[in-house]
Design a protein around this motif. Structure first.
Motif, PDB file in Angstrom:
ATOM      1  N   PHE A  47       0.853  -1.197   0.000  1.00  0.00           N
ATOM      2  CA  PHE A  47       0.000   0.000   0.000  1.00  0.00           C
ATOM      3  C   PHE A  47       0.890   1.249   0.000  1.00  0.00           C
ATOM      4  CE2 PHE A  47      -2.295   3.358   2.168  1.00  0.00           C
ATOM      5  CZ  PHE A  47      -3.600   3.274   1.701  1.00  0.00           C
ATOM      6  N   ASP A  48       1.851   1.261   0.935  1.00  0.00           N
ATOM      7  CA  ASP A  48       2.729   2.431   1.072  1.00  0.00           C
ATOM      8  C   ASP A  48       3.548   2.660  -0.193  1.00  0.00           C
ATOM      9  OD1 ASP A  48       1.776   2.877   3.576  1.00  0.00           O
ATOM     10  OD2 ASP A  48       3.484   2.018   4.655  1.00  0.00           O
ATOM     11  N   ARG A  49       4.066   1.572  -0.773  1.00  0.00           N
ATOM     12  CA  ARG A  49       4.877   1.728  -1.991  1.00  0.00           C
ATOM     13  C   ARG A  49       4.043   2.312  -3.123  1.00  0.00           C
ATOM     14  NH1 ARG A  49       6.873  -3.610  -0.911  1.00  0.00           N
ATOM     15  NH2 ARG A  49       8.653  -3.342   0.481  1.00  0.00           N
ATOM     16  N   ALA A  50       2.811   1.839  -3.239  1.00  0.00           N
ATOM     17  CA  ALA A  50       1.939   2.323  -4.312  1.00  0.00           C
ATOM     18  C   ALA A  50       1.634   3.810  -4.121  1.00  0.00           C
ATOM     19  CB  ALA A  50       0.650   1.505  -4.332  1.00  0.00           C
ATOM     20  N   VAL A  51       1.353   4.191  -2.856  1.00  0.00           N
ATOM     21  CA  VAL A  51       1.064   5.614  -2.594  1.00  0.00           C
ATOM     22  C   VAL A  51       2.299   6.462  -2.886  1.00  0.00           C
ATOM     23  CG1 VAL A  51       0.423   7.305  -0.828  1.00  0.00           C
ATOM     24  CG2 VAL A  51      -0.718   5.094  -0.883  1.00  0.00           C
ATOM     25  N   ALA A  52       3.475   5.988  -2.430  1.00  0.00           N
ATOM     26  CA  ALA A  52       4.703   6.761  -2.638  1.00  0.00           C
ATOM     27  C   ALA A  52       4.989   6.939  -4.128  1.00  0.00           C
ATOM     28  CB  ALA A  52       5.873   6.066  -1.953  1.00  0.00           C
ATOM     29  N   GLU A  53       4.726   5.880  -4.913  1.00  0.00           N
ATOM     30  CA  GLU A  53       4.956   5.990  -6.363  1.00  0.00           C
ATOM     31  C   GLU A  53       4.040   7.037  -6.976  1.00  0.00           C
ATOM     32  OE1 GLU A  53       4.914   2.414  -8.735  1.00  0.00           O
ATOM     33  OE2 GLU A  53       6.386   1.524  -7.351  1.00  0.00           O
ATOM     34  N   LEU A  54       2.799   7.056  -6.488  1.00  0.00           N
ATOM     35  CA  LEU A  54       1.840   8.041  -7.005  1.00  0.00           C
ATOM     36  C   LEU A  54       2.237   9.460  -6.574  1.00  0.00           C
ATOM     37  CD1 LEU A  54      -0.734   7.870  -8.708  1.00  0.00           C
ATOM     38  CD2 LEU A  54      -2.061   7.948  -6.598  1.00  0.00           C
ATOM     39  N   VAL A  55       2.747   9.559  -5.350  1.00  0.00           N
ATOM     40  CA  VAL A  55       3.188  10.884  -4.862  1.00  0.00           C
ATOM     41  C   VAL A  55       4.290  11.428  -5.755  1.00  0.00           C
ATOM     42  CG1 VAL A  55       4.445  12.023  -2.970  1.00  0.00           C
ATOM     43  CG2 VAL A  55       2.452  10.622  -2.464  1.00  0.00           C
ATOM     44  N   ARG A  56       5.184  10.515  -6.202  1.00  0.00           N
ATOM     45  CA  ARG A  56       6.280  10.961  -7.074  1.00  0.00           C
ATOM     46  C   ARG A  56       5.759  11.521  -8.392  1.00  0.00           C
ATOM     47  NH1 ARG A  56       8.885   5.917  -6.125  1.00  0.00           N
ATOM     48  NH2 ARG A  56       9.600   6.181  -3.993  1.00  0.00           N
ATOM     49  N   LEU A  57       4.557  11.108  -8.756  1.00  0.00           N
ATOM     50  CA  LEU A  57       3.996  11.571 -10.036  1.00  0.00           C
ATOM     51  C   LEU A  57       3.228  12.882  -9.899  1.00  0.00           C
ATOM     52  CD1 LEU A  57       2.693   8.138 -11.390  1.00  0.00           C
ATOM     53  CD2 LEU A  57       4.802   9.315 -11.980  1.00  0.00           C
ATOM     54  N   ILE A  58       3.045  13.352  -8.677  1.00  0.00           N
ATOM     55  CA  ILE A  58       2.335  14.628  -8.484  1.00  0.00           C
ATOM     56  C   ILE A  58       3.114  15.715  -9.216  1.00  0.00           C
ATOM     57  CG2 ILE A  58       1.651  16.397  -6.781  1.00  0.00           C
ATOM     58  CD1 ILE A  58       1.108  14.111  -4.810  1.00  0.00           C
ATOM     59  N   PRO A  59       2.454  16.430 -10.131  1.00  0.00           N
ATOM     60  CA  PRO A  59       3.196  17.393 -10.955  1.00  0.00           C
ATOM     61  C   PRO A  59       3.759  18.543 -10.127  1.00  0.00           C
ATOM     62  CG  PRO A  59       0.841  17.602 -11.343  1.00  0.00           C
ATOM     63  CD  PRO A  59       1.012  16.413 -10.460  1.00  0.00           C
ATOM     64  N   ILE A  60       4.944  18.938 -10.513  1.00  0.00           N
ATOM     65  CA  ILE A  60       5.600  20.087  -9.872  1.00  0.00           C
ATOM     66  C   ILE A  60       5.582  21.222 -10.890  1.00  0.00           C
ATOM     67  CG2 ILE A  60       7.794  20.941  -8.936  1.00  0.00           C
ATOM     68  CD1 ILE A  60       8.422  18.032  -8.187  1.00  0.00           C
ATOM     69  N   PRO A  61       5.197  22.439 -10.484  1.00  0.00           N
ATOM     70  CA  PRO A  61       5.176  23.549 -11.433  1.00  0.00           C
ATOM     71  C   PRO A  61       6.556  23.738 -12.074  1.00  0.00           C
ATOM     72  CG  PRO A  61       4.298  24.244  -9.311  1.00  0.00           C
ATOM     73  CD  PRO A  61       4.808  22.862  -9.136  1.00  0.00           C
ATOM     74  N   PRO A  62       6.562  24.025 -13.388  1.00  0.00           N
ATOM     75  CA  PRO A  62       7.857  24.117 -14.084  1.00  0.00           C
ATOM     76  C   PRO A  62       8.812  25.132 -13.462  1.00  0.00           C
ATOM     77  CG  PRO A  62       6.017  24.766 -15.524  1.00  0.00           C
ATOM     78  CD  PRO A  62       5.423  24.259 -14.268  1.00  0.00           C
ATOM     79  N   GLU A  63       8.240  26.236 -12.944  1.00  0.00           N
ATOM     80  CA  GLU A  63       9.122  27.268 -12.341  1.00  0.00           C
ATOM     81  C   GLU A  63       9.840  26.718 -11.110  1.00  0.00           C
ATOM     82  OE1 GLU A  63       5.971  27.623 -13.056  1.00  0.00           O
ATOM     83  OE2 GLU A  63       5.566  29.492 -14.123  1.00  0.00           O
ATOM     84  N   THR A  64       9.122  25.845 -10.386  1.00  0.00           N
ATOM     85  CA  THR A  64       9.720  25.253  -9.194  1.00  0.00           C
ATOM     86  C   THR A  64      10.667  24.125  -9.582  1.00  0.00           C
ATOM     87  OG1 THR A  64       7.712  25.774  -7.990  1.00  0.00           O
ATOM     88  CG2 THR A  64       9.194  24.183  -6.966  1.00  0.00           C
ATOM     89  N   ALA A  65      10.248  23.355 -10.596  1.00  0.00           N
ATOM     90  CA  ALA A  65      11.076  22.228 -11.032  1.00  0.00           C
ATOM     91  C   ALA A  65      12.439  22.708 -11.513  1.00  0.00           C
ATOM     92  CB  ALA A  65      10.370  21.457 -12.141  1.00  0.00           C
ATOM     93  N   GLU A  66      12.455  23.944 -12.061  1.00  0.00           N
ATOM     94  CA  GLU A  66      13.722  24.503 -12.551  1.00  0.00           C
ATOM     95  C   GLU A  66      14.784  24.520 -11.456  1.00  0.00           C
ATOM     96  OE1 GLU A  66      13.285  28.425 -14.100  1.00  0.00           O
ATOM     97  OE2 GLU A  66      12.232  27.719 -15.881  1.00  0.00           O
ATOM     98  N   TRP A  67      14.315  24.784 -10.232  1.00  0.00           N
ATOM     99  CA  TRP A  67      15.259  24.866  -9.099  1.00  0.00           C
ATOM    100  C   TRP A  67      16.003  23.556  -8.902  1.00  0.00           C
ATOM    101  CZ3 TRP A  67      16.420  28.946  -5.835  1.00  0.00           C
ATOM    102  CH2 TRP A  67      15.666  30.099  -6.035  1.00  0.00           C
ATOM    103  N   PHE A  68      15.333  22.474  -9.244  1.00  0.00           N
ATOM    104  CA  PHE A  68      15.945  21.164  -8.994  1.00  0.00           C
ATOM    105  C   PHE A  68      16.648  20.606 -10.219  1.00  0.00           C
ATOM    106  CE2 PHE A  68      12.328  21.640  -6.145  1.00  0.00           C
ATOM    107  CZ  PHE A  68      12.975  21.516  -4.934  1.00  0.00           C
ATOM    108  N   SER A  69      16.502  21.315 -11.361  1.00  0.00           N
ATOM    109  CA  SER A  69      17.143  20.801 -12.569  1.00  0.00           C
ATOM    110  C   SER A  69      18.630  21.160 -12.578  1.00  0.00           C
ATOM    111  CB  SER A  69      16.468  21.360 -13.818  1.00  0.00           C
ATOM    112  OG  SER A  69      16.552  22.767 -13.800  1.00  0.00           O
TER     113      SER A  69
END
Lengths: 143, 258
Positions: free
Chosen positions: B48-70
């Motif tokens: 259950f936890d693994r499935a939820v965590a995988e889905l959490v990883r797919l939660i979109p991050i706004p491109p402006e914020t994602a830039e910080w991590f690129s």
């Protein structure tokens, strides 16, 4: 934590800007995770003005073996909204736990919880999410 | 009751069991997870936890914020350059201190390299030479080499002989005095380049009383004066003048010619 991209972005940028200012003034706290704790409080602050759901007893189901299949059918944003609607500190506990970036001790420190509290919040969260999944995708539950 | 408490804690730990194995850092957590690994409930929870965590990883991050991590570095740390390091006050202070210590050490080392038994006395006598005026000496006009007899006859000073290199120079005056350690010192003033000659007891071993000898001529310097010192029969002789070693060198080399 917020279930709202725009707000999340605002909090993210405010947190980083504040951190940069404090770094420039040489006032960065020495404690670990202060940045995350700061971000958490900003999230809670930002969601204070939102419409608050009426407190009600959510259904709770035991975690089912087919839960993984039910979760696969969810949209990521649906999950984000579901977690962000949970009351704090459950919301922080679930968000920090399912980010899968921190170990148990770190989550306890970040969310300022005791082990028994975190345990109760996570277990309750799982059962509530399972009940929601069962309500949303009953066919998967029957399989 | 204790067992119940333990079971409750283990249950609490299992509810918080990490999704990834690499977060299994705590010993009590590892023990709780290993004891429940086969349990169906725990396996369900983990899936259950693994499935939820995988889905959490797919939660979109706004491109402006994602830039910080690129970017490779979220915050570009200031690079340590030699210039920056040298300008650091702590480094600067330590460098100056080390340089001063090194300078003093080198100075002491160099000055000790030229040390010889009696060099300290010789330096003091160079100071005396610098402050001596002709009126302070008894006027004596003779050849320096003949004063040995005067020192022996009048003052009882044995072996206070002027070396051959300086024996032929005419004198202006001479005197015998005691230094602060009550050693008797003979001082001769020459007409030649206003040179002064000193004769003083050589240093001795404090335990055995044996004379501490050294071969040839040694130079000492003090306040713009230079002295060439040699030891013979337990008495040190120093020729001193204002200037450098090159001014004394010609007088000493005459010994080789003779």
């Amino acid at each position: 934590m917020l279930g709202d991209l725009r707000k999340a972005q605002e909090v993210f940028h405010t947190t980083l800007r504040e951190a940069a200012l404090r770094a420039a003034q040489g006032e960065l706290p020495k404690e670990p995770f202060w940045l995350f704790r700061d971000a958490r409080w900003r999230c809670l602050e930002a969601s204070k003005t939102d419409l608050q759901p009426e407190p009600l007893e959510l259904d709770e189901h035991d975690v089912a073996p087919e839960a993984a299949l039910q979760i696969e059918q969810l949209e990521p944003t649906q999950l984000a909204v579901w977690i962000s609607n949970a009351p704090d500190p459950q919301r922080a506990a679930l968000a920090l736990f399912y980010l899968d970036e921190f170990d148990c001790r770190e989550i306890l420190e970040l969310a300022e919880l005791k082990l028994s509290e975190l345990s109760r919040l996570l277990a309750q969260g799982r059962r509530q999410l399972q009940a929601w999944l069962d309500a949303k995708h009953p066919e998967a539950h029957k399989v | 009751m204790k067992t119940l408490g333990l079971l409750r804690r283990q249950r609490a730990l299992l509810n918080c069991a990490p999704i990834s194995e690499d977060r299994l850092t705590d010993r009590s957590m590892r023990s709780a997870v290993s004891s429940a690994a086969a349990s169906a409930d725990f396996v369900n929870q983990q899936n259950f936890d693994r499935a939820v965590a995988e889905l959490v990883r797919l939660i979109p991050i706004p491109p402006e914020t994602a830039e910080w991590f690129s970017e490779k570095d979220l915050v570009v740390g200031s690079k340590w350059t030699w210039k920056k390091m040298v300008r650091n006050p702590a480094v600067l202070a330590i460098s100056i201190a080390v340089a001063v210590i090194a300078g003093v050490s080198v100075f002491l080392l160099v000055s000790h390299l030229n040390d010889f038994p009696g060099s300290a006395t010789a330096r003091k006598l160079l100071t005396v030479a610098a402050s001596t005026r002709p009126v302070m000496l008894d006027p004596v006009s003779t050849e320096a080499g003949t004063l040995s007899d005067l020192f022996f006859m009048k003052h009882g000073l044995e072996h206070y002989d002027v070396p051959d290199e300086f024996a032929d120079f005419r004198t202006i005056g001479c005197r015998v005095f005691e230094d602060e350690e009550s050693r008797r010192i003979a001082q001769i003033w020459l007409g030649e380049k206003r040179m002064q000659l000193f004769l003083f007891p050589a240093e001795r071993n404090t335990k055995t009383g044996a004379v501490l000898r050294f071969p040839g001529w040694r130079y000492v310097h003090q306040e713009g004066w230079v002295g060439a010192v040699t030891e013979r029969s337990g008495v040190c002789f120093m020729a001193a003048l204002r200037g450098g070693e090159k001014d004394l060198q010609p007088y000493l080399s005459t010994a080789a010619g003779r």
